[in-house]
Design an enzyme around this catalytic site. Structure first.
Site, PDB file in Angstrom:
ATOM      1  N   SER A  43      69.550  21.065 -18.041  1.00 25.48           N
ATOM      2  CA  SER A  43      70.298  22.030 -18.523  1.00 25.48           C
ATOM      3  C   SER A  43      72.048  22.190 -18.278  1.00 25.48           C
ATOM      4  CB  SER A  43      69.934  23.502 -17.802  1.00 25.48           C
ATOM      5  OG  SER A  43      70.089  23.514 -16.695  1.00 25.48           O
ATOM      6  N   ASP A 295      75.176  32.111 -14.056  1.00 19.87           N
ATOM      7  CA  ASP A 295      73.932  32.676 -13.769  1.00 19.87           C
ATOM      8  C   ASP A 295      73.499  31.959 -12.590  1.00 19.87           C
ATOM      9  OD1 ASP A 295      72.703  30.316 -14.378  1.00 19.87           O
ATOM     10  OD2 ASP A 295      71.698  30.647 -16.225  1.00 19.87           O
ATOM     11  N   HIS A 298      73.781  27.956 -12.855  1.00 19.87           N
ATOM     12  CA  HIS A 298      74.658  27.043 -13.770  1.00 19.87           C
ATOM     13  C   HIS A 298      76.138  27.669 -13.749  1.00 19.87           C
ATOM     14  CE1 HIS A 298      70.709  26.956 -15.898  1.00 19.87           C
ATOM     15  NE2 HIS A 298      71.020  25.657 -15.917  1.00 19.87           N
TER      16      HIS A 298
END
Length: 320
Positions: A43, A295, A298
């Site tokens: 991600s 978040d 990340h």
């Protein structure tokens, strides 16, 4: 005793950039320094492949992307650009490699490379299987299919030139620990429940342990890359350590112009990521550039920019 929040979970990531054979540097005339970029991993560098999968690991909805081009939620796990986006810009690209599963991954768009990354994947095959995302082995299968498409688009000679002269970026590792090893009872023996105060102490110790594991993993990865470099003639491999620059941001955020590093911008800043980070999440900050983390896992766009610039000096060896 305060818990070292942050998503120090992201600190176990290394970015590995491999340049296959000799890089052709195209300096001047605003041309990129390399023909194309190929991106693999999780991600940290996924730009939308998970949008096309049946998985809970997604970010193609607000407030993700609120600071990106046209305020678009592309599937990037960030409020804006990723470190890999800034890396591409540093190399002279004006557009980004399309996610391989997207409609944009066709025709001339493929001449600039492609992004094969998938949030929730890792080096360990079952990490991706747990979350229904694209494992590294599957990403490589997509890459082989891409090569065939490229020959059809550019011809064999030009395709070979692109493949052998481009930058390959791999960012992976976090999901193996955070989303698999430390939560999978088949891989890791969980401790029995404690009283609440003991849980806080255990959580603090857990973060320390994970960071130690990250440091050890990074050392082993570095040694492995050196071994591969000695065996694979014509391959230039550079391990770019994002652990230390991100760790420095967490420890001394104000030195770098940040206000908050103990919690993230989205929601409470403690656990929100993917669907838990949504437009209804209460408490989401107004200015993400003040936060190291967007978040619960990340980095923010502002942090990604600093990380990318920090890596530029080491990575320039690939294109010089």
């Amino acid at each position: 005793m305060g818990i070292v929040k942050t998503s120090p979970w992201r600190l176990d990531v290394l970015v590995l950039v491999a340049s296959v054979l000799a890089l052709s540097s195209k300096k001047g005339d605003s041309q990129p320094l390399v023909p194309a970029m190929f991106i693999f991993g999780d991600s940290v560098v996924d730009v939308g492949n998970n949008n096309n999968l049946e998985t809970l690991v997604k970010s193609n909805f607000p407030p993700y992307g609120r600071d990106f081009i046209h305020n678009q939620s592309t599937g990037r796990f960030c409020n804006g650009k990723l470190a890999s986006d800034f890396t591409g810009e540093n190399l002279g690209f004006t557009t980004y490699p399309p996610p391989i599963l997207s409609k944009e991954a066709n025709g001339k768009n493929l001449l600039l490379g492609a992004n094969f990354a998938s949030g929730g994947s890792g080096y360990y095959e079952t990490t991706a299987e747990i979350y229904g995302t694209i494992s590294l082995s599957k990403q490589l299968e997509y890459y082989k299919e891409y090569q065939k498409k490229l020959v059809g688009i550019a011809g064999k000679f030009n395709a070979t030139s692109i493949i052998t002269g481009s930058v390959y970026l791999l960012s992976s590792g976090s999901s193996d620990f955070v989303q698999n090893y430390y939560v999978n009872p088949l891989l890791y023996e969980e401790y029995t429940p404690y009283q609440f105060s003991d849980i806080l102490i255990q959580a603090y110790s857990h973060f320390i342990q994970m960071n130690k594991v990250a440091e050890y993993f990074n050392k082993k990865l570095n040694a492995t890359s050196l071994a591969l470099k000695s065996k694979l003639s014509g391959v230039n491999i550079v391990v770019l350590d994002i652990y230390k620059p991100l760790y420095d941001l967490v420890q001394k955020p104000t030195d770098y112009g940040f206000f908050e590093a103990r919690k993230a911008c989205c929601g409470t800043g403690l656990v929100e990521t993917s669907y838990l980070c949504n437009k209804e999440s209460p408490g989401t900050c107004k200015n993400a550039s003040e936060y190291v983390f967007w978040d619960g896992f990340h980095p923010s766009e502002a942090a990604n920019k600093l990380i990318s610039d920090d890596l530029l000096v080491d990575g320039i060896a690939l294109v010089s």
